[in-house]
Scaffold this active site. Structure first.
Site, PDB file in Angstrom:
ATOM      1  N   GLY A   1       0.991 -10.593   3.140  1.00 23.25           N
ATOM      2  CA  GLY A   1       0.586  -9.255   3.561  1.00 23.25           C
ATOM      3  C   GLY A   1      -0.718  -8.938   2.856  1.00 23.25           C
ATOM      4  O   GLY A   1      -1.465  -9.847   2.469  1.00 23.25           O
ATOM      5  N   LEU A   2      -0.998  -7.669   2.639  1.00 21.18           N
ATOM      6  CA  LEU A   2      -2.291  -7.341   2.018  1.00 21.18           C
ATOM      7  C   LEU A   2      -2.402  -7.924   0.615  1.00 21.18           C
ATOM      8  O   LEU A   2      -3.440  -8.480   0.252  1.00 21.18           O
ATOM      9  CB  LEU A   2      -2.478  -5.828   1.982  1.00 21.18           C
TER      10      LEU A   2
ATOM     11  N   ARG B   1       4.851  13.731  -1.388  1.00 17.90           N
ATOM     12  CA  ARG B   1       5.948  13.403  -0.466  1.00 17.90           C
ATOM     13  C   ARG B   1       7.317  13.814  -1.001  1.00 17.90           C
ATOM     14  O   ARG B   1       8.168  14.258  -0.234  1.00 17.90           O
ATOM     15  CB  ARG B   1       5.949  11.899  -0.213  1.00 17.90           C
TER      16      ARG B   1
HETATM   17  C1  LIG Z   1       5.081   2.674   8.548  1.00 18.95           C
HETATM   18  C2  LIG Z   1       4.344   2.542   7.243  1.00 18.95           C
HETATM   19  C3  LIG Z   1       3.102   3.100   7.090  1.00 18.95           C
HETATM   20  C4  LIG Z   1       2.422   2.993   5.885  1.00 18.95           C
HETATM   21  N1  LIG Z   1       1.188   3.567   5.754  1.00 18.95           N
HETATM   22  C5  LIG Z   1       0.529   3.452   4.585  1.00 18.95           C
HETATM   23  C6  LIG Z   1      -0.769   4.024   4.439  1.00 18.95           C
HETATM   24  O1  LIG Z   1      -1.305   4.630   5.350  1.00 18.95           O
HETATM   25  N2  LIG Z   1      -1.390   3.865   3.255  1.00 18.95           N
HETATM   26  C7  LIG Z   1      -0.831   3.186   2.201  1.00 18.95           C
HETATM   27  O2  LIG Z   1      -1.460   3.068   1.160  1.00 18.95           O
HETATM   28  N3  LIG Z   1       0.375   2.612   2.331  1.00 18.95           N
HETATM   29  C8  LIG Z   1       1.070   2.732   3.495  1.00 18.95           C
HETATM   30  N4  LIG Z   1       2.308   2.160   3.620  1.00 18.95           N
HETATM   31  C9  LIG Z   1       2.804   1.278   2.544  1.00 18.95           C
HETATM   32  C10 LIG Z   1       2.109  -0.083   2.629  1.00 18.95           C
HETATM   33  O3  LIG Z   1       1.915  -0.432   3.976  1.00 18.95           O
HETATM   34  C11 LIG Z   1       2.901  -1.197   1.961  1.00 18.95           C
HETATM   35  O4  LIG Z   1       3.340  -0.788   0.708  1.00 18.95           O
HETATM   36  C12 LIG Z   1       2.023  -2.425   1.783  1.00 18.95           C
HETATM   37  O5  LIG Z   1       1.406  -2.777   2.991  1.00 18.95           O
HETATM   38  C13 LIG Z   1       2.817  -3.602   1.246  1.00 18.95           C
HETATM   39  O6  LIG Z   1       1.982  -4.721   1.218  1.00 18.95           O
HETATM   40  P1  LIG Z   1       2.464  -6.062   0.536  1.00 18.95           P
HETATM   41  O7  LIG Z   1       1.377  -7.042   0.714  1.00 18.95           O
HETATM   42  O8  LIG Z   1       2.922  -5.765  -0.849  1.00 18.95           O
HETATM   43  O9  LIG Z   1       3.772  -6.478   1.353  1.00 18.95           O
HETATM   44  P2  LIG Z   1       4.002  -6.816   2.954  1.00 18.95           P
HETATM   45  O10 LIG Z   1       2.867  -6.401   3.795  1.00 18.95           O
HETATM   46  O11 LIG Z   1       5.361  -6.290   3.241  1.00 18.95           O
HETATM   47  O12 LIG Z   1       4.025  -8.371   2.973  1.00 18.95           O
HETATM   48  C14 LIG Z   1       5.127  -9.107   2.502  1.00 18.95           C
HETATM   49  C15 LIG Z   1       4.861 -10.563   2.749  1.00 18.95           C
HETATM   50  O13 LIG Z   1       5.856 -11.319   2.091  1.00 18.95           O
HETATM   51  C16 LIG Z   1       6.417 -12.269   2.961  1.00 18.95           C
HETATM   52  N5  LIG Z   1       7.778 -12.531   2.476  1.00 18.95           N
HETATM   53  C17 LIG Z   1       8.724 -11.638   2.093  1.00 18.95           C
HETATM   54  N6  LIG Z   1       9.817 -12.277   1.654  1.00 18.95           N
HETATM   55  C18 LIG Z   1       9.554 -13.586   1.755  1.00 18.95           C
HETATM   56  C19 LIG Z   1      10.294 -14.754   1.451  1.00 18.95           C
HETATM   57  N7  LIG Z   1      11.513 -14.703   0.925  1.00 18.95           N
HETATM   58  N8  LIG Z   1       9.716 -15.947   1.712  1.00 18.95           N
HETATM   59  C20 LIG Z   1       8.473 -16.046   2.247  1.00 18.95           C
HETATM   60  N9  LIG Z   1       7.730 -14.964   2.523  1.00 18.95           N
HETATM   61  C21 LIG Z   1       8.263 -13.760   2.276  1.00 18.95           C
HETATM   62  C22 LIG Z   1       6.309 -11.667   4.328  1.00 18.95           C
HETATM   63  O14 LIG Z   1       6.342 -12.681   5.303  1.00 18.95           O
HETATM   64  C23 LIG Z   1       4.936 -10.980   4.219  1.00 18.95           C
HETATM   65  O15 LIG Z   1       3.929 -11.925   4.472  1.00 18.95           O
HETATM   66  C24 LIG Z   1       3.014   2.295   4.810  1.00 18.95           C
HETATM   67  C25 LIG Z   1       4.271   1.735   4.961  1.00 18.95           C
HETATM   68  C26 LIG Z   1       4.955   1.884   6.159  1.00 18.95           C
HETATM   69  C27 LIG Z   1       6.340   1.365   6.249  1.00 18.95           C
END
Ligand SMILES: Cc1cc2nc3c(=O)[nH]c(=O)nc-3n(C[C@H](O)[C@H](O)[C@H](O)COP(=O)(O)OP(=O)(O)OC[C@H]3O[C@@H](n4cnc5c(N)ncnc54)[C@H](O)[C@@H]3O)c2cc1C
Length: 633
Positions: free
Chosen positions: A31-32, A326
């Protein structure tokens, strides 16, 4: 404090460019947080193996983020600064985050925007060509950068492009559709992972000198949430069982503006971005009688006179109005609904009204800002938000808790790191809107590239021994667990159990919690866990694409995590941010912290199946921000 990060970076050990290619770094999650980390580390010269369970990194849950990303650029000249972003974030988190971490986050926020613009992320611009900003809750300045209601998608496309460049250069080997099922440690250090190929079922070992968990949040423990259906805690939980402490598990964010639940048939909920609170006004009828008449269809919304509408956020919090954080907005919605003043057929909703904004700005201007969100609302509810107020209600959205990390983002297992929503992060007890994207990208682009080198530099250059018995031992344990799940041939579906867990968590460990309810929840979760292993059915085989098996593994982990969340909530006999203990509130019903006894991060250490976990307390010290009762009045 303002110099801490710069000084720290200078003191970190470096790995020279030629030596970087001798190290392999495993990045779980793209993800990001994961994409930005994998791309940056590969660009530096490390070998990177990246994993995700979707068919492409572009499908990570980050793509769902709508509203925007904070940065202290002060383009608006409205008084923003790094210090103010730092201050707002510490206060917004109800003084339960580390000052130095939050300051670093605020500092690098400005670099994130530059990096993303350079990648071509199409942020909205105002008429003069500068990037536009809007406001989010918990702040009185406009510092949120956005790309319509698709900010996460655009940011992820930027990070994915950077990642893809490295994939094509051969510096990142991408493993799509691979789920991490365990962590391999050698002499206490993280040295690899065990994955399941979700298409063929092959259980594989992967070795590396360091492992980065970027696997997102665990909000789906509640079954219904705004998270993508696939979001789960498995990678973090399995790492926890291998020694990584889990911090503040009970800090869950309930987002105030979601489309209300309509029944038991739903499998997920939909967010209406917080950005809508810039222009939408939240209200309910002033009296229970009016609200009942409206619900029964005896009167229409337009029949409720202005004087009979209670814009309760504006009334109670005149300084911040509809833009309170929130947790405050959510609790207030629950309060008016509990009083019987809710709207919609169920009565479990409040209005978010754009009538004034449309009068003031015109429908076209409102459409330009929020068009895709309004369309989404219309598609789901069949109600036109340009003509009548949206109905909204709080729903589970984000988890501030997660894997404990130090200032270098390293967990309690040397060589294992956690980034993005997966770690317990910089948000304390409540995350301000638009700060998760900021934190995920800060961790991936601007923190881990410095800190991981400090660890690797002390390792020597020997490749990780793939023949070490721990790889085979852990792989066998994973296989046995898969077989155990596949042997379950009871009468309940995995979803039946997951839904029940969700109800327990929402009822007793959701927007408000109390001692008696939490004790009850602990017993119920234990019974449910037993029911899962006694009576669930898991269909199919391992050697195929098997969603039943995938879900079963994830729900089994949620059933263990749920109990830890309850234990954590029980231990924290104070209200703070997203953690509202009913026993601890001010006379006005606001969250009442107990700084003397609870100004610490709870870090839980796993002790074995069904054993109580050990609680470690990391004291929080505040040198710059004065701890006060949070007020948004
Ligand atoms: C509807 C919604 C709207 C949002 N809007 C905002 C916003 O406007 N501004 C803001 O700041 N935040 C926002 N958020 C929060 C934000 O989007 C998330 O907190 C953030 O994108 C998480 O990014 P990440 O990279 O940590 O995880 P994710 O994007 O969830 O990525 C997780 C990654 O891990 C991988 N993964 C997970 N488990 C495993 C495993 N066991 N084995 C292999 N791969 C695995 C997945 O495949 C994925 O690639 C929002 C959240 C939601 C739900």
């Amino acid at each position: 404090m303002a110099e801490k990060w710069s000084k720290h970076k200078f003191n970190l050990k470096l790995v020279n460019p030629a030596n970087k290619r001798k190290y392999t770094i495993i990045v779980v999650g793209t993800g990001l947080a994961g994409s930005s980390a994998a791309a940056s580390l590969a660009e530096l010269g490390y070998n990177v193996k990246a994993f995700c369970y979707q068919d492409s990194p572009r499908r990570a849950h980050s793509i769902a983020a709508q509203g925007g990303i904070n940065a202290a650029k002060n383009y608006q000249n409205d008084g923003d600064s790094v210090y103010r972003l730092f201050y707002d974030t510490v206060k917004g988190g109800d003084y339960r985050s580390r000052e130095a971490n939050v300051h670093r986050l605020a500092e690098v926020s400005v670099n994130i925007i530059d990096q993303c613009v350079a990648q071509g992320v199409p942020f909205a611009r105002e008429y003069g060509g500068l990037l536009d900003n809007r406001s989010f809750g918990g702040a009185q300045v406009s510092r949120t950068f956005y790309a319509r209601g698709q900010t996460g998608q655009q940011l992820l496309l930027g990070a994915y492009s950077a990642l893809n460049r490295q994939i094509h250069k051969g510096t990142v080997k991408m493993y799509n559709r691979h789920e991490m099922l365990d962590l391999v440690t050698i002499d206490g250090h993280a040295r690899g992972i065990i994955t399941r190929d979700m298409v063929t079922g092959a259980i594989e070992s992967h070795e590396g000198h360091a492992v980065l968990l970027c696997t997102g949040g665990y909000g789906n423990v509640f079954f219904l949430s705004t998270n993508a259906m696939g979001c789960n805690v498995t990678a973090a939980w399995r790492a926890h069982k291998r020694g990584a402490f889990f911090a503040n598990p009970c800090y869950t964010q309930i987002h105030p503006t979601c489309i209300p639940v309509t029944g038991d048939h739903q499998s997920k909920l939909t967010l209406m971005s917080e950005s809508l609170r810039n222009d939408g006004r939240v209200w309910v009828p002033k009296t229970v009688e009016l609200s009942q008449k409206l619900r029964k269809g005896e009167i229409k919304i337009a029949d409720i006179k202005e004087a009979d509408r209670d814009y309760y956020l504006e009334r109670k919090y005149p300084s911040f109005g509809n833009l309170v954080p929130r947790d405050v907005a959510s609790r207030n919605a629950k309060e008016v609904v509990d009083e019987g003043r809710g709207v919609g057929a169920s009565g479990v909703a409040v209005f978010l009204d754009f009538e004034d904004a449309i009068k003031r700005l015109g429908e076209d201007a409102v459409r330009a800002k929020y068009g895709n969100l309004f369309d989404m609302y219309y598609q789901i509810t069949d109600e036109n938000p340009y003509k009548q107020p949206m109905r909204i209600y709080p729903a589970v959205h984000y988890t501030m808790g997660g894997v404990w990390v130090d200032y270098n983002l390293m967990t309690t297992v040397p060589g294992l790191y956690a980034l993005g929503e997966c770690n317990f992060s910089d948000h304390g007890a409540n995350r301000l809107g638009a700060s998760a994207l900021m934190q995920g990208l800060a961790d991936g682009y601007f923190v881990i590239p410095y800190t991981v080198g400090n660890y690797l530099a002390g390792l020597g250059f020997a490749p990780v021994d793939k023949n070490h018995p721990n790889f085979e031992k852990t792989r066998k344990e994973v296989e046995e667990r898969v077989q155990r799940l596949l042997s379950l041939k009871g009468n309940k579906t995995v979803d039946d159990i997951h839904k029940k867990l969700g109800h327990i968590m929402w009822e007793y460990c959701g927007m408000a919690r109390n001692e008696a309810g939490l004790i009850k929840a602990k017993g119920l979760i234990r019974e449910l866990r037993q029911e899962f292993w006694d009576d669930v059915t898991v269909l199919g085989e391992n050697e195929e694409m098997n969603q039943s098996l995938e879900k079963a593994g994830r729900v089994a982990d949620f059933l263990e995590l749920g109990e830890l969340m309850v234990d954590d909530a029980l231990n924290r006999r104070e209200s703070c941010g997203g953690h509202f203990r009913e026993e601890s509130q001010t006379e006005e019903g606001e969250a009442k912290r107990d700084d003397e006894n609870f100004s610490y991060v709870s870090a839980w250490e796993y002790q074995g199946a069904d054993q109580p976990e050990v609680l470690h307390k990391e004291p929080l010290e505040f040198e710059y921000v004065e701890l006060t009762q949070r007020s948004y009045k």
